[in-house]
Design an enzyme around this catalytic site. Structure first.
Site, PDB file in Angstrom:
ATOM      1  NE  ARG A  67      -3.773   0.258   2.230  1.00  0.00           N
ATOM      2  CZ  ARG A  67      -4.356   0.856   3.264  1.00  0.00           C
ATOM      3  NH1 ARG A  67      -4.189   0.380   4.478  1.00  0.00           N
ATOM      4  NH2 ARG A  67      -5.102   1.931   3.088  1.00  0.00           N
ATOM      5  CD  GLN A  97     -13.620   8.307   7.479  1.00  0.00           C
ATOM      6  OE1 GLN A  97     -13.937   7.197   7.900  1.00  0.00           O
ATOM      7  NE2 GLN A  97     -14.367   8.960   6.620  1.00  0.00           N
ATOM      8  CG  ASN A  98      -8.599   9.135   2.431  1.00  0.00           C
ATOM      9  OD1 ASN A  98      -9.318   8.235   2.845  1.00  0.00           O
ATOM     10  ND2 ASN A  98      -8.883   9.839   1.356  1.00  0.00           N
ATOM     11  CG  HIS A 115      -8.692   6.818  10.518  1.00  0.00           C
ATOM     12  ND1 HIS A 115      -9.625   6.314   9.645  1.00  0.00           N
ATOM     13  CD2 HIS A 115      -9.376   7.120  11.656  1.00  0.00           C
ATOM     14  CE1 HIS A 115     -10.827   6.314  10.226  1.00  0.00           C
ATOM     15  NE2 HIS A 115     -10.703   6.810  11.436  1.00  0.00           N
ATOM     16  CB  SER A 184     -18.715   3.508   3.456  1.00  0.00           C
ATOM     17  OG  SER A 184     -17.775   3.280   4.483  1.00  0.00           O
TER      18      SER A 184
HETATM   19  P1  NAD Z   1     -14.764   2.915   2.466  1.00  0.00           P
HETATM   20  O1  NAD Z   1     -13.915   2.052   1.606  1.00  0.00           O
HETATM   21  O2  NAD Z   1     -15.542   2.284   3.557  1.00  0.00           O
HETATM   22  O3  NAD Z   1     -15.842   3.639   1.534  1.00  0.00           O
HETATM   23  C1  NAD Z   1     -15.456   4.296   0.360  1.00  0.00           C
HETATM   24  C2  NAD Z   1     -16.657   5.068  -0.125  1.00  0.00           C
HETATM   25  O4  NAD Z   1     -16.245   5.858  -1.224  1.00  0.00           O
HETATM   26  C3  NAD Z   1     -17.826   4.208  -0.588  1.00  0.00           C
HETATM   27  O5  NAD Z   1     -19.021   4.699  -0.022  1.00  0.00           O
HETATM   28  C4  NAD Z   1     -17.817   4.380  -2.111  1.00  0.00           C
HETATM   29  O6  NAD Z   1     -19.131   4.333  -2.653  1.00  0.00           O
HETATM   30  C5  NAD Z   1     -17.219   5.755  -2.249  1.00  0.00           C
HETATM   31  N1  NAD Z   1     -16.499   5.999  -3.488  1.00  0.00           N
HETATM   32  C6  NAD Z   1     -15.788   5.140  -4.259  1.00  0.00           C
HETATM   33  N2  NAD Z   1     -15.218   5.769  -5.272  1.00  0.00           N
HETATM   34  C7  NAD Z   1     -15.558   7.075  -5.166  1.00  0.00           C
HETATM   35  C8  NAD Z   1     -15.247   8.243  -5.915  1.00  0.00           C
HETATM   36  N3  NAD Z   1     -14.445   8.184  -6.985  1.00  0.00           N
HETATM   37  N4  NAD Z   1     -15.763   9.439  -5.519  1.00  0.00           N
HETATM   38  C9  NAD Z   1     -16.573   9.492  -4.432  1.00  0.00           C
HETATM   39  N5  NAD Z   1     -16.890   8.435  -3.685  1.00  0.00           N
HETATM   40  C10 NAD Z   1     -16.380   7.227  -4.034  1.00  0.00           C
HETATM   41  O7  NAD Z   1     -13.856   4.099   2.944  1.00  0.00           O
HETATM   42  P2  NAD Z   1     -13.936   4.989   4.241  1.00  0.00           P
HETATM   43  O8  NAD Z   1     -15.320   5.413   4.513  1.00  0.00           O
HETATM   44  O9  NAD Z   1     -12.849   5.997   4.145  1.00  0.00           O
HETATM   45  O10 NAD Z   1     -13.555   3.840   5.299  1.00  0.00           O
HETATM   46  C11 NAD Z   1     -12.896   3.959   6.241  1.00  0.00           C
HETATM   47  C12 NAD Z   1     -11.404   3.485   6.262  1.00  0.00           C
HETATM   48  O11 NAD Z   1     -10.717   3.301   5.056  1.00  0.00           O
HETATM   49  C13 NAD Z   1     -10.674   4.586   6.913  1.00  0.00           C
HETATM   50  O12 NAD Z   1     -10.263   4.118   8.159  1.00  0.00           O
HETATM   51  C14 NAD Z   1      -9.452   4.895   6.064  1.00  0.00           C
HETATM   52  O13 NAD Z   1      -8.359   5.097   6.918  1.00  0.00           O
HETATM   53  C15 NAD Z   1      -9.312   3.702   5.238  1.00  0.00           C
HETATM   54  N6  NAD Z   1      -8.709   3.781   3.901  1.00  0.00           N
HETATM   55  C16 NAD Z   1      -7.945   4.839   3.483  1.00  0.00           C
HETATM   56  C17 NAD Z   1      -7.413   4.851   2.198  1.00  0.00           C
HETATM   57  C18 NAD Z   1      -6.564   6.006   1.756  1.00  0.00           C
HETATM   58  O14 NAD Z   1      -5.871   6.605   2.580  1.00  0.00           O
HETATM   59  N7  NAD Z   1      -6.627   6.377   0.482  1.00  0.00           N
HETATM   60  C19 NAD Z   1      -7.673   3.800   1.326  1.00  0.00           C
HETATM   61  C20 NAD Z   1      -8.455   2.719   1.788  1.00  0.00           C
HETATM   62  C21 NAD Z   1      -8.973   2.740   3.077  1.00  0.00           C
END
Ligand code: NAD
Length: 241
Positions: A67, A97-98, A115, A184
């Site tokens: 990752r 949260q990213n 996070h 989400s």
């Molecule tokens: P999640 O995966 O639960 O939900 C992602 C949401 O984004 C979904 O509802 C989906 O429908 C929506 N989505 C997908 N593509 C999209 C787009 N192009 N534009 C707008 N919306 C879109 O993610 P979350 O709610 O952030 O879940 C929480 C956990 O995931 C956090 O703890 C976070 O730390 C972690 N996380 C972070 C990363 C990152 O830093 N990029 C990546 C994966 C997970």
């Protein structure tokens, strides 16, 4: 698209974004849930918990190293860039949260990482921490004190950094508009932030191609992706000034 709330938007001074994995999906970073989500291939309880880490630190580190490589190579997308640009016109705070640092790389100056950060490494025992973008030769990496290093992210079951969380609530409590983008809203306590904003009568806008549990509480839901919609929002503010 923003017409139903345009009058309220125009009056807004303080704008808070609550962002999640979907925000970075168009930068090539997989989300956790949903189509192609990371959790489809891995059991989170085997990877993102402190118990899993101590049971098999090498396995957990291998997953994080994959990752980390992907995140370091990724670029901010038009959604990240538009949020950064919005600072020219309004007071903007990002509660994310990213863990990927892409908001900061796009130029946003006020980002609260709820996070943690995948690029920041900390010792499991002593106070050492540092930003490391390169890959480690040996996994798990070891601190100078002899103990194991870990990514400075919040795992399931761990509390959020208290100072960051307190500040996040204060911003949520006092904003005029909250834009909930690419999350989400399933992870607690981050998913309570819209409730603080709602108590303050803030305008709530959700940007997500899919429904969430809180979609019904929004003043406006836009079933679109972040990089398609957020630049349009910034454009509206650029024309007001
Ligand atoms: P999640 O995966 O639960 O939900 C992602 C949401 O984004 C979904 O509802 C989906 O429908 C929506 N989505 C997908 N593509 C999209 C787009 N192009 N534009 C707008 N919306 C879109 O993610 P979350 O709610 O952030 O879940 C929480 C956990 O995931 C956090 O703890 C976070 O730390 C972690 N996380 C972070 C990363 C990152 O830093 N990029 C990546 C994966 C997970």
């Amino acid at each position: 698209m923003f017409e139903p709330v345009l009058d309220k938007l125009k009056e807004a001074r303080k704008i808070v974004f609550v962002t999640g994995a979907g925000m970075s999906q168009e930068s090539g970073i997989p989300t956790f849930r949903g189509k192609d989500g990371l959790w489809r291939n891995y059991d989170p309880m085997k990877i993102a918990t402190i118990d899993a880490f101590y049971e098999n630190p090498k396995l957990v580190w291998e997953w994080y190293e994959d990752r980390r490589r992907n995140i370091v190579a990724a670029q901010p997308n038009p959604g990240h860039n538009a949020i950064a640009e919005l600072e020219r016109y309004r007071e903007v705070v990002v509660l994310t949260q990213n863990i990927d640092g892409l908001h900061q790389r796009a130029g946003s100056t006020k980002v609260l990482e709820l996070h943690g950060s995948i690029i920041r490494i900390k010792c499991t025992v002593c106070s050492f921490q540092d930003y490391v973008v390169s890959s480690f030769d040996v996994l798990p990496p070891i601190c100078k004190c002899g103990k194991i290093l870990r990514p400075d992210v919040v795992w399931f079951g761990e509390p959020l950094p208290q100072d960051v969380w307190t500040e996040a609530i204060a911003y949520a409590d006092s904003c005029d508009v909250m834009i909930i983008a690419g999350t989400s809203l399933l992870v607690s306590p981050a998913n309570t932030l819209p409730l603080y904003a709602k108590q303050n009568n803030a305008l709530l806008i959700e940007i997500n191609p899919e429904d969430t549990m809180m979609s019904v509480d929004m003043n406006l839901t836009i079933r679109e992706t972040c990089s398609n919609i957020i630049p349009k929002l910034t454009e509206i503010f650029s024309k007001l000034n």
